[in-house]
Design a protein around this motif. Sequence first.
Motif, short mmCIF file in Angstrom:
data_model
loop_
_atom_site.label_atom_id
_atom_site.label_comp_id
_atom_site.label_asym_id
_atom_site.label_seq_id
_atom_site.Cartn_x
_atom_site.Cartn_y
_atom_site.Cartn_z
N LEU A 147 0.87 -1.17 0.00
CA LEU A 147 0.00 0.00 0.00
C LEU A 147 0.90 1.22 0.00
CD1 LEU A 147 -2.78 -0.67 2.66
CD2 LEU A 147 -3.05 -0.51 0.19
N TYR A 148 0.54 2.21 -0.78
CA TYR A 148 1.28 3.46 -0.83
C TYR A 148 0.31 4.59 -0.55
CZ TYR A 148 4.06 7.34 -2.60
OH TYR A 148 4.74 8.51 -2.72
N GLU A 149 0.65 5.42 0.42
CA GLU A 149 -0.21 6.55 0.77
C GLU A 149 0.47 7.84 0.38
OE1 GLU A 149 -1.05 10.03 2.92
OE2 GLU A 149 0.55 8.75 3.69
N ASN A 150 -0.27 8.71 -0.29
CA ASN A 150 0.23 10.03 -0.66
C ASN A 150 -0.92 11.02 -0.52
OD1 ASN A 150 1.95 12.03 -1.65
ND2 ASN A 150 1.36 11.64 -3.76
N ASP A 151 -0.72 12.02 0.33
CA ASP A 151 -1.75 13.04 0.58
C ASP A 151 -3.10 12.43 0.96
OD1 ASP A 151 0.03 15.13 0.09
OD2 ASP A 151 -0.44 15.17 -2.05
N GLY A 152 -3.05 11.38 1.77
CA GLY A 152 -4.28 10.77 2.27
C GLY A 152 -4.96 9.80 1.33
N LYS A 153 -4.35 9.56 0.17
CA LYS A 153 -4.94 8.62 -0.79
C LYS A 153 -4.03 7.41 -0.97
CE LYS A 153 -7.95 11.71 -3.26
NZ LYS A 153 -8.60 11.94 -4.54
N LEU A 154 -4.65 6.27 -1.08
CA LEU A 154 -3.91 5.02 -1.22
C LEU A 154 -3.82 4.58 -2.67
CD1 LEU A 154 -5.56 2.95 1.66
CD2 LEU A 154 -3.37 4.17 1.74
N SER A 155 -2.72 3.92 -2.98
CA SER A 155 -2.56 3.21 -4.23
C SER A 155 -1.82 1.92 -3.91
CB SER A 155 -1.82 4.05 -5.28
OG SER A 155 -0.55 4.42 -4.82
N MET A 156 -1.58 1.11 -4.91
CA MET A 156 -0.91 -0.17 -4.69
C MET A 156 0.34 -0.26 -5.55
SD MET A 156 -4.27 -2.61 -4.54
CE MET A 156 -3.48 -4.08 -3.90
N ILE A 157 1.35 -0.89 -4.98
CA ILE A 157 2.61 -1.11 -5.69
C ILE A 157 2.80 -2.62 -5.83
CG2 ILE A 157 5.12 -0.84 -5.60
CD1 ILE A 157 4.66 1.68 -3.88
N PRO A 158 2.99 -3.10 -7.06
CA PRO A 158 3.16 -4.55 -7.25
C PRO A 158 4.50 -5.03 -6.71
CG PRO A 158 3.40 -3.38 -9.34
CD PRO A 158 3.02 -2.36 -8.30
N TRP A 159 4.52 -6.28 -6.31
CA TRP A 159 5.75 -6.89 -5.79
C TRP A 159 5.64 -8.40 -5.92
CZ3 TRP A 159 6.76 -9.67 -1.06
CH2 TRP A 159 8.14 -9.87 -0.82
N ASP A 160 6.75 -9.05 -6.21
CA ASP A 160 6.90 -10.50 -6.21
C ASP A 160 5.98 -11.18 -7.23
OD1 ASP A 160 7.84 -12.99 -5.64
OD2 ASP A 160 6.88 -13.17 -3.69
N TYR A 161 6.34 -11.04 -8.49
CA TYR A 161 5.54 -11.61 -9.57
C TYR A 161 6.15 -12.88 -10.15
CZ TYR A 161 1.93 -8.10 -9.74
OH TYR A 161 0.84 -7.33 -9.44
N ASN A 162 6.94 -13.59 -9.35
CA ASN A 162 7.57 -14.81 -9.87
C ASN A 162 6.56 -15.92 -10.15
OD1 ASN A 162 7.26 -15.15 -6.98
ND2 ASN A 162 8.48 -17.00 -7.19
N LEU A 163 5.36 -15.82 -9.59
CA LEU A 163 4.34 -16.84 -9.86
C LEU A 163 3.20 -16.29 -10.72
CD1 LEU A 163 4.24 -18.67 -6.41
CD2 LEU A 163 5.28 -19.46 -8.55
N ALA A 164 3.50 -15.25 -11.49
CA ALA A 164 2.51 -14.70 -12.41
C ALA A 164 2.37 -15.61 -13.63
CB ALA A 164 2.94 -13.30 -12.85
N PHE A 165 1.54 -15.22 -14.55
CA PHE A 165 1.27 -15.97 -15.78
C PHE A 165 0.79 -17.39 -15.47
CE2 PHE A 165 4.53 -12.80 -16.74
CZ PHE A 165 3.81 -12.01 -17.61
N GLY A 166 -0.03 -17.47 -14.42
CA GLY A 166 -0.67 -18.74 -14.09
C GLY A 166 0.18 -19.75 -13.37
N ALA A 167 1.34 -19.35 -12.84
CA ALA A 167 2.20 -20.32 -12.16
C ALA A 167 1.68 -20.68 -10.76
CB ALA A 167 3.63 -19.79 -12.06
N PHE A 168 0.82 -19.86 -10.19
CA PHE A 168 0.22 -20.14 -8.89
C PHE A 168 -1.21 -20.60 -9.16
CE2 PHE A 168 -1.67 -19.25 -4.76
CZ PHE A 168 -0.64 -19.55 -3.88
N THR A 169 -1.44 -21.88 -9.10
CA THR A 169 -2.72 -22.43 -9.52
C THR A 169 -3.69 -22.52 -8.34
OG1 THR A 169 -1.96 -24.68 -9.19
CG2 THR A 169 -1.69 -23.74 -11.38
N GLY A 170 -4.91 -22.77 -8.67
CA GLY A 170 -5.97 -22.90 -7.68
C GLY A 170 -7.31 -22.94 -8.38
N GLN A 171 -8.28 -22.30 -7.76
CA GLN A 171 -9.62 -22.26 -8.33
C GLN A 171 -10.13 -20.83 -8.19
OE1 GLN A 171 -13.10 -24.08 -6.21
NE2 GLN A 171 -13.00 -25.52 -7.92
#
Length: 199
Positions: free
Chosen positions: A72-96
């Motif tokens: 989470l990133y806060e700037n002037d009272g507003k939140l945004s998101m910063i991505p991190w740790d995408y080694n299991l992207a592109f469907g490498a982390f399976t489930g339902q």
Amino acid sequence: DEIESYSDIFDNAETDADDSDMQQVIAALKNLSEGNVEDSLDTDSVIAYFAAHNFVMNYDSYTGNMLHNYYLYENDGKLSMIPWDYNLAFGAFTGQNNSGTELNNATAIVNCGIDSPLSGAEEDDRPMWSWITSDEEYLEKYHDVMDHLITGYFESGEFETEVNAIYKMILPYVEKDTSGFYDAEEFQTAFETLKTFCT
């Protein structure tokens, strides 16, 4: 309203935050939980985050059951998101996913709907996502950003140009690396698979 109630956030902070900074994060989270989206979020940034995030299908994250691997990133009272740790992207982390589709192969994963990116989580438990789907204007904006990502980067050929250049840049090092996890042939297979997955 107590800082101590947010130890999960503040004990893992990557920056030094004083009480005033922490109170701004708490106020933004409270505003979001009360439905005051514009007062609590950088909406454009969060929508862009989810468009890119949902495109790469990273379930080892906020959209998965483990609720981690983002900042989470806060700037002037507003939140945004910063991505991190995408080694299991592109469907490498399976489930339902929440539609009941088993996400255990590439075909199922690439055909997963962009409006139902959660796996092992309910929308009520993911407020940084659910405000988008609960409002037609935000959902349309999300669709527009996703469309721009696909047409402007993938269908335009820019992705293929970029990924080919990166592959050519890295390949000589892969070929020389005798201690790598994968050999050059496996690297080439992964490269072709990634291109196919994205297109």
